[in-house]
Design a protein around this motif. Structure first.
Motif, mmCIF file in Angstrom:
data_model
loop_
_atom_site.group_PDB
_atom_site.id
_atom_site.type_symbol
_atom_site.label_atom_id
_atom_site.label_comp_id
_atom_site.label_asym_id
_atom_site.label_seq_id
_atom_site.Cartn_x
_atom_site.Cartn_y
_atom_site.Cartn_z
ATOM 1 N N CYS A 188 0.822 -1.233 0.015
ATOM 2 C CA CYS A 188 0.055 0.018 -0.107
ATOM 3 C C CYS A 188 0.939 1.390 -0.138
ATOM 4 O O CYS A 188 1.841 1.094 0.700
ATOM 5 C CB CYS A 188 -1.048 0.040 1.297
ATOM 6 S SG CYS A 188 -1.934 1.348 1.468
ATOM 7 N N ASN A 189 0.450 2.226 -0.613
ATOM 8 C CA ASN A 189 1.343 3.499 -0.758
ATOM 9 C C ASN A 189 0.350 4.469 -0.666
ATOM 10 O O ASN A 189 -0.666 4.821 -1.331
ATOM 11 C CB ASN A 189 1.963 3.451 -2.177
ATOM 12 C CG ASN A 189 2.695 4.715 -2.647
ATOM 13 O OD1 ASN A 189 1.925 5.512 -3.441
ATOM 14 N ND2 ASN A 189 3.825 5.274 -2.154
ATOM 15 N N ALA A 190 0.789 5.735 -0.138
ATOM 16 C CA ALA A 190 0.101 6.999 -0.070
ATOM 17 C C ALA A 190 1.121 8.279 -0.585
ATOM 18 O O ALA A 190 2.124 8.153 0.291
ATOM 19 C CB ALA A 190 -0.523 7.044 1.345
ATOM 20 N N GLY A 191 0.464 8.758 -1.345
ATOM 21 C CA GLY A 191 1.187 10.134 -1.702
ATOM 22 C C GLY A 191 0.917 11.359 -0.731
ATOM 23 O O GLY A 191 -0.043 11.278 -0.145
ATOM 24 N N SER A 192 1.859 12.220 -0.798
ATOM 25 C CA SER A 192 1.517 13.294 0.112
ATOM 26 C C SER A 192 1.299 14.745 -0.518
ATOM 27 O O SER A 192 1.951 14.942 -1.785
ATOM 28 C CB SER A 192 2.674 13.500 1.090
ATOM 29 O OG SER A 192 2.553 14.398 1.802
ATOM 30 N N TRP A 249 4.528 4.124 2.808
ATOM 31 C CA TRP A 249 4.480 2.558 2.341
ATOM 32 C C TRP A 249 4.204 1.705 3.409
ATOM 33 O O TRP A 249 4.500 2.010 4.686
ATOM 34 C CB TRP A 249 5.995 2.177 1.870
ATOM 35 C CG TRP A 249 6.084 2.771 0.607
ATOM 36 C CD1 TRP A 249 7.055 4.131 0.498
ATOM 37 C CD2 TRP A 249 5.956 2.499 -0.770
ATOM 38 N NE1 TRP A 249 7.318 4.454 -0.841
ATOM 39 C CE2 TRP A 249 6.429 3.355 -1.653
ATOM 40 C CE3 TRP A 249 5.280 1.468 -1.206
ATOM 41 C CZ2 TRP A 249 6.575 3.306 -2.823
ATOM 42 C CZ3 TRP A 249 5.024 1.353 -2.617
ATOM 43 C CH2 TRP A 249 5.572 2.372 -3.257
ATOM 44 N N GLY A 250 3.205 0.775 3.211
ATOM 45 C CA GLY A 250 3.166 -0.101 4.160
ATOM 46 C C GLY A 250 4.152 -1.267 4.201
ATOM 47 O O GLY A 250 5.113 -1.125 3.484
ATOM 48 N N GLN A 251 3.906 -2.170 5.091
ATOM 49 C CA GLN A 251 4.970 -3.354 5.011
ATOM 50 C C GLN A 251 5.069 -4.311 4.296
ATOM 51 O O GLN A 251 5.882 -5.168 3.822
ATOM 52 C CB GLN A 251 4.940 -4.051 6.468
ATOM 53 C CG GLN A 251 3.787 -4.919 6.754
ATOM 54 C CD GLN A 251 2.408 -4.468 6.998
ATOM 55 O OE1 GLN A 251 2.185 -3.150 6.673
ATOM 56 N NE2 GLN A 251 1.297 -5.444 6.814
ATOM 57 N N GLY A 252 3.603 -4.488 3.395
ATOM 58 C CA GLY A 252 3.775 -5.406 2.332
ATOM 59 C C GLY A 252 2.934 -6.640 2.838
ATOM 60 O O GLY A 252 2.987 -7.125 3.998
ATOM 61 N N THR A 253 2.052 -7.358 1.863
ATOM 62 C CA THR A 253 1.474 -8.490 1.977
ATOM 63 C C THR A 253 1.602 -9.295 1.019
ATOM 64 O O THR A 253 1.486 -8.792 -0.379
ATOM 65 C CB THR A 253 -0.109 -8.125 2.349
ATOM 66 O OG1 THR A 253 -0.807 -9.165 2.843
ATOM 67 C CG2 THR A 253 -0.783 -7.472 1.339
#
Length: 117
Positions: free
Chosen positions: A95-99, A107-111
């Protein structure tokens, strides 16, 4: 700062479905576009899908018609519904979020998503 926590990965047979979810917390006001990236072993990380605060979406060609990204701004979540999964979709999904602040991204840790043939 912003924290992103993913859930929903797993093992599925080809043709199956999975739904990934990501919850954002912290300084939510900093977030604009959210999305999902993936990285398969030996490959570069690639953007899979993204969605703006207004709901505009875009997808990498390989998932068009199979994946759907959605966002709930009230709950600070972004989800990725993945249908008709293929073995080549196997990867770690982030998961990613721009600012709104230049140079920032989260960034998330990943799945892990594994699709067996």
């Amino acid at each position: 700062q912003v924290q992103l926590v993913e859930s929903g990965g797993g093992l599925v047979q080809a043709g199956g479905s999975l739904r990934l979810s990501c919850v954002a917390s912290g300084s939510i006001f900093r977030i604009n576009t959210m999305g999902w990236h993936r990285q398969a072993p030996g490959k570069e990380r690639e953007l899979v899908a993204a969605i703006t605060t207004g709901g505009t979406t875009n997808y990498v060609d390989s998932v068009k018609g199979r994946f759907t990204i959605s966002r709930d701004n009230a709950k600070n979540t972004v989800s990725l519904q993945m249908n008709s999964l293929k073995p080549e979709d196997t990867a770690v999904y982030y998961c990613n979020a721009g600012s709104w602040w230049p140079g920032e991204a989260y960034w998330g840790q990943g799945t892990q998503v594994t699709v067996s043939s």
